[in-house]
Motif scaffolding. Structure first.
Motif, mmCIF file in Angstrom:
data_model
loop_
_atom_site.group_PDB
_atom_site.id
_atom_site.type_symbol
_atom_site.label_atom_id
_atom_site.label_comp_id
_atom_site.label_asym_id
_atom_site.label_seq_id
_atom_site.Cartn_x
_atom_site.Cartn_y
_atom_site.Cartn_z
ATOM 1 N N LYS A 55 11.592 -14.584 42.635
ATOM 2 C CA LYS A 55 10.273 -14.266 43.188
ATOM 3 C C LYS A 55 9.949 -12.793 42.948
ATOM 4 O O LYS A 55 8.831 -12.464 42.554
ATOM 5 C CB LYS A 55 10.232 -14.595 44.674
ATOM 6 N N ILE A 106 8.380 -18.502 38.172
ATOM 7 C CA ILE A 106 9.546 -18.941 38.943
ATOM 8 C C ILE A 106 9.997 -20.323 38.477
ATOM 9 O O ILE A 106 11.176 -20.548 38.209
ATOM 10 C CB ILE A 106 9.227 -18.941 40.456
ATOM 11 N N ILE A 159 5.878 -22.218 48.051
ATOM 12 C CA ILE A 159 5.587 -20.911 48.606
ATOM 13 C C ILE A 159 4.551 -21.128 49.692
ATOM 14 O O ILE A 159 3.451 -21.589 49.431
ATOM 15 C CB ILE A 159 5.054 -19.935 47.537
#
Length: 121
Positions: free
Chosen positions: A93, A86, A3
């Motif tokens: 998400k 996740i 991320i």
């Protein structure tokens, strides 16, 4: 799943948006009202146990919400908690963001400052 910092900021914004209006004074133990706030917050956003991978019932889902607050007491990092859901629970998400935000709002609003720190405020 990596991320990026931009995505992390978006996650923080999403979590914070979920928490607005949910904050309640959280006693040491969850009560029925907090559980209902958590489940209602999830349901309003289209999340239920049946929509989450591996969920075996609302008791398990409630336990997850409460466990997230315990974890946040140690990590102080809501993005880490989203990433964990996740990676380890196979949540999307969006699912992970909703679950973490709803848990903070229902069970541990004292972690709202962690959202501000993570967002860079």
């Amino acid at each position: 799943m990596a991320i990026s910092p931009y995505n992390a900021a978006a996650l923080i914004g999403g979590i914070a948006a979920l928490v607005v209006g949910l904050s309640v004074a959280a006693p040491a133990h969850a009560d029925d009202t907090q559980d209902q706030i958590f489940l209602t917050s999830l349901g309003t956003r289209g999340i239920s146990c049946s929509s989450l991978p591996g969920c075996q019932g609302n008791d398990q889902l409630l336990g997850l919400g409460q466990a997230l607050c315990t974890d946040l007491s140690k990590t102080l990092d809501p993005v880490l908690e989203v990433r964990s859901l996740i990676a380890n629970q196979y949540f999307s998400k969006d699912q992970a963001t909703v679950v973490v935000g709803s848990a903070i709002g229902a069970y541990c609003p004292e972690h709202l400052p962690a959202l501000d720190r993570a967002a860079g405020h």
